[in-house]
Design an enzyme around this catalytic site. Structure first.
Site, PDB file in Angstrom:
ATOM      1  CE1 TYR A 102      23.604  14.365 -22.332  1.00 50.31           C
ATOM      2  CE2 TYR A 102      25.499  14.310 -20.886  1.00 50.31           C
ATOM      3  CZ  TYR A 102      24.519  13.658 -21.595  1.00 50.31           C
ATOM      4  OH  TYR A 102      24.455  12.285 -21.576  1.00 50.31           O
TER       5      TYR A 102
ATOM      6  CE  LYS B 124      16.611   7.510 -34.415  1.00 46.56           C
ATOM      7  NZ  LYS B 124      16.701   6.194 -35.072  1.00 46.56           N
TER       8      LYS B 124
ATOM      9  CG  ASP C 183      18.991   3.664 -34.757  1.00 45.78           C
ATOM     10  OD1 ASP C 183      19.758   4.371 -35.464  1.00 45.78           O
ATOM     11  OD2 ASP C 183      17.789   3.548 -35.011  1.00 45.78           O
TER      12      ASP C 183
ATOM     13  CG  ASP D 132      27.318  10.285 -21.423  1.00 46.85           C
ATOM     14  OD1 ASP D 132      28.232   9.544 -21.014  1.00 46.85           O
ATOM     15  OD2 ASP D 132      26.516  10.854 -20.664  1.00 46.85           O
TER      16      ASP D 132
ATOM     17  CG  ASP E 214      29.842   5.063 -20.383  1.00 45.31           C
ATOM     18  OD1 ASP E 214      30.854   5.788 -20.498  1.00 45.31           O
ATOM     19  OD2 ASP E 214      29.127   5.048 -19.365  1.00 45.31           O
TER      20      ASP E 214
END
Ligand code: ATP
Length: 358
Positions: free
Chosen positions: A143, A194, A227, A251, A255
């Site tokens: 971002y 990751k 994951d 992010d 959510d």
């Protein structure tokens, strides 16, 4: 942190667009009721930034705004930014990302606390199973806005988006997560990345985490690839207390966390730089589909005001707001998104009344 001895807290209010303009007045009612009940003083200043102003005179974030906030305010309460009349919501990005980056609000804190069993889509889970916080890095990663196009609009187009991970940025968010856990009495911090696929940026996260965790021996530090983290959040959310991760993964995990506690309408967030002016907002956006109908849930905004109180050192008031929301949910005093039949204003009035009578 802010000193309790200083009297009035100076709070900037940016209602913004869509349902932001409906939920923020209710959050203010709630904030005022909590402050009055606690004998606290607040000084509110409202700013009309948003789509209407942008379309009228081109103002998004005035250039002197970050400096003004640093100088004249303790915190900012924001509604939502986004309007179908503004292509790409350029004004929203300018205001929200402008404030995030220029005020260096490097922490995005997302509490995922289940208030009532009926609100979670997870079968057989209750309040004791879903009580964790997602701490998202808020100023770097994918971002950061670095990248570009080559041969744009042609069949040979190339688009790059760079993943920025700095030693300083990674270390400070990891330390914040451990300090947060220590302050709140949590025993577990899980870092998610990751690093098995992102061999450079996320390798830095792994190395810094290995170092930082040593300074918090009383806290159990664990690691999960993103994951697996998302899968585990659904399968067994009780294992988590504090989750810390990068901007993009935070992010998404935030959510998912909101979905586990009853949806966007009741999820709050804080954009924080410890010890400096910080920004609090509901997780939801401007929701143009329901704007102007007096049906938006104001609880996310009210809880954001509660987080702001806690940040400003008014922990009793922050707790009182959370307790009032919990009581409203238990008594069905809610908007339709969480199963009730009250309007936005009725929920705000109920919460304010509850705080006044507590
Ligand atoms: P934006 O572009 O500003 O992010 P959006 O409509 O794309 O807005 P959200 O506003 O986050 O995204 O919400 C998605 C949907 O969730 C909305 O269209 C609305 O139906 C529902 N929703 C969001 N917030 C609330 C709320 N506070 N109360 C009730 N429903 C909500």
């Amino acid at each position: 942190m802010h000193q309790r001895s200083r009297s009035a807290r100076r709070i900037a209010i940016i209602p913004g667009d869509g349902i932001g303009k409906e939920v923020i007045p209710e959050a203010i009612k709630v904030l005022k009721a909590a402050a009055t009940a606690g004998g606290r003083e607040i000084a509110l200043t409202e700013f009309d930034w948003g789509a209407d102003r942008y379309l009228r005179d081109g103002t998004a974030l005035p250039p002197d705004a970050p400096e003004m906030f640093r100088r004249d305010f303790d915190a900012i309460l924001l509604g939502a930014l986004g309007d179908p009349r503004v292509p790409g919501n350029q004004h929203g990005a300018d205001i929200l990302l402008g404030l995030r980056f220029q005020l260096d609000l490097y922490v995005n804190e997302r509490p995922c606390v289940l208030f009532e069993q009926n609100l979670t889509p997870l079968k057989g889970r209750s309040e004791k199973d879903i009580h964790f916080h997602v701490i998202r890095e808020n100023t770097e990663g994918l971002y950061a806005g670095m990248g570009g196009f080559f041969k744009k609009g042609t069949a040979d187009e190339i688009a790059t988006q760079e993943d920025i991970n700095t030693r300083k940025g990674v270390e400070r968010i990891l330390r914040y997560a451990f300090e947060f856990a220590r302050r709140r009495g949590y025993r577990r911090v899980c870092m998610s990345d990751k690093s098995n696929a992102l061999a450079y940026g996320h390798n830095l996260w792994t190395r810094v985490f290995a170092e930082v965790r040593g300074d918090y021996p009383e806290i159990e530090a664990s690691h999960m690839y993103i994951d697996n983290l998302l899968l585990q959040m659904v399968r067994d959310p009780a294992q988590f207390q504090v989750i810390v991760t990068c901007n993009l993964f935070g992010d998404i995990a935030g959510d998912l966390g909101a979905a586990l506690i009853g949806g966007l309408g009741i999820a709050p967030s804080g954009n924080i730089h410890p010890g400096r002016v910080s920004l609090f907002e509901p997780v939801h956006g401007s929701a143009p589909d329901i704007a102007g109908e007096n049906i938006a849930n104001p609880m996310g905004a009210a809880l954001a005001a509660g987080m702001m109180c806690t940040y400003l050192g008014w922990t009793a008031e922050g707790q009182a707001i959370e307790d009032a929301v919990r009581a409203a949910i238990r008594e069905g005093k809610t908007t339709s998104d969480v199963g009730g039949s009250l309007t936005t204003r009725q929920v705000g009035d109920w919460l304010a009344g509850k705080l006044a009578s507590a």
